[in-house]
Scaffold this motif. Structure first.
Motif, PDB file in Angstrom:
ATOM      1  N   SER A 184       0.643  -1.316   0.108  1.00 35.67           N
ATOM      2  CA  SER A 184      -0.233  -0.420   0.276  1.00 35.67           C
ATOM      3  C   SER A 184       0.792   1.428  -0.219  1.00 35.67           C
ATOM      4  O   SER A 184       0.708   2.358  -0.544  1.00 35.67           O
ATOM      5  CB  SER A 184      -1.360   0.593   1.540  1.00 35.67           C
ATOM      6  N   ALA A 185       1.859   1.155   0.873  1.00 31.75           N
ATOM      7  CA  ALA A 185       2.877   2.815   0.680  1.00 31.75           C
ATOM      8  C   ALA A 185       3.367   2.720  -0.835  1.00 31.75           C
ATOM      9  O   ALA A 185       4.030   4.254  -1.149  1.00 31.75           O
ATOM     10  CB  ALA A 185       3.794   1.674   1.307  1.00 31.75           C
ATOM     11  N   ASP A 186       3.354   2.311  -1.376  1.00 35.77           N
ATOM     12  CA  ASP A 186       3.509   2.574  -2.859  1.00 35.77           C
ATOM     13  C   ASP A 186       2.168   2.352  -4.253  1.00 35.77           C
ATOM     14  O   ASP A 186       1.714   2.077  -3.776  1.00 35.77           O
ATOM     15  CB  ASP A 186       4.906   2.000  -3.016  1.00 35.77           C
ATOM     16  N   ASP A 187       2.461   2.519  -5.148  1.00 35.59           N
ATOM     17  CA  ASP A 187       1.780   2.642  -6.652  1.00 35.59           C
ATOM     18  C   ASP A 187       1.006   0.911  -6.284  1.00 35.59           C
ATOM     19  O   ASP A 187       0.241   0.945  -7.517  1.00 35.59           O
ATOM     20  CB  ASP A 187       3.045   3.008  -7.742  1.00 35.59           C
ATOM     21  N   ARG A 188       2.239   0.098  -6.072  1.00 33.96           N
ATOM     22  CA  ARG A 188       1.532  -1.026  -6.653  1.00 33.96           C
ATOM     23  C   ARG A 188       0.728  -1.541  -5.725  1.00 33.96           C
ATOM     24  O   ARG A 188       0.288  -2.475  -5.773  1.00 33.96           O
ATOM     25  CB  ARG A 188       2.788  -2.342  -6.304  1.00 33.96           C
TER      26      ARG A 188
END
Lengths: 219, 219
Positions: A114-118
């Motif tokens: 969740s912390a990045d675009d994925r």
């Protein structure tokens, strides 16, 4: 037939081993070698069922989705008001996290990604959708004040629960999670219920379900 | 002296490069090589200031702590009631997350490490402590109902905020974070404020601070 059963058992063992490793070390931290050791499997057996570590992670998130959906259906089948079912939903999410390594692994992977675009939004959207339907019913039943917008409320409840469990994990390894979820409703209910319904507040806050939810990876 | 200044600039550049990489790829995902590229540094320069990737992560979390504490002090210096300062605190946390890569990196590392035993509780405890002091004052000022236990309330507020920002990140890359935090107070305030104070509710919900908070890594 026996061979099919054996393949299903192997598959379930790999999923459980992977869930344990992802729960303990996270997606990046868990190595395929450790997953094989945890599952007691060979590399060949793993690659027969899964293409990669990412594929395993996807499968665990899908499995968590399946577990969530059966819980939502089990709660919907209860004889309880919609607002009680929302409280039940939060306690059921808490119970799953504490008791089921697949759910814990699914949450950890989801949080990490969740912390990045994925980031996979699926697990959140499942619970938000379930909560939104119940919130709309609770407004119609007069247990939520009529100015409450069900989608906004549902997103807030699932958000608040998500963070309450994160903080419980960090501070007490989730030992106090059930109590913290109960306190969350203690703070929320007086403001979201019409005062004319406040007499039923303690009953609603105490709403729980113990409907069994399928937890095995595959039949 | 010039050399000392140059060292401080180098150090700050490394911290910022590392924060960008941790924010984008997480602790496990970010490699030292990528951090050096992001910072435009040599390996020697990095090892002159930091022992390891873990050391860099610790430094970013400490830096986030310093940023939090200055925000808490800046808010405490405001001419505002304690309940207004609690609302300000949540919006300031949101502002920091949206605007400061060091804060975002700190949160991502904290969340990732929170999922297992190594989890640093520090960032949560900072905000919980600040919120707890304000909650005790808000009860004394009559803006929170007197049955509210300040430590329990503070832990819930920081937990709820944490999850609201996680869900905002997953669903909208935090574009809607400020609105979601405002909605959180819309659901909470009617239940935690005595009805005799409800006339001031919209003013409290609208409380914001724009006191500048130091954001550079080192003087």
């Amino acid at each position: 037939m026996v061979q099919q059963q054996r393949a299903a058992v192997t598959r379930a063992q790999i999923v459980r081993g992977a869930a344990e490793m992802f729960d303990r070390s996270g997606f990046e931290g868990a190595s395929l070698v450790e997953i094989l050791e945890a599952a007691g499997m060979t590399k060949g057996a793993l690659y027969f069922h899964f293409r990669s570590k990412k594929d395993l992670a996807r499968h665990i998130i899908a499995e968590q989705h399946r577990i969530s959906i059966s819980a939502v259906q089990a709660i919907a089948a209860q004889e309880a008001s919609a607002i009680e079912q929302i409280v039940m939903l939060c306690h059921e999410m808490a119970r799953q996290i504490v008791q089921d390594p697949i759910v814990r692994a699914g949450i950890r992977i989801t949080l990490e990604l969740s912390a990045d675009d994925r980031g996979p939004a699926g697990p959140y959207l499942d619970w938000i959708a379930a909560c939104q339907g119940l919130a709309a019913r609770a407004v119609a039943e007069g247990d939520l004040v009529e100015t409450i917008d069900p989608p906004t409320f549902a997103r807030f409840v699932i958000g608040a629960f998500t963070g309450v469990q994160t903080v419980s994990q960090v501070l007490t390894h989730r030992v106090d999670l059930e109590q913290r979820v109960d306190e969350m409703w203690g703070f929320l209910l007086p403001g979201i219920m019409p005062t004319t319904r406040h007499s039923g507040m303690m009953r609603i806050r105490a709403a729980r379900t113990d409907v069994p939810v399928t937890r095995t990876a595959r039949p």
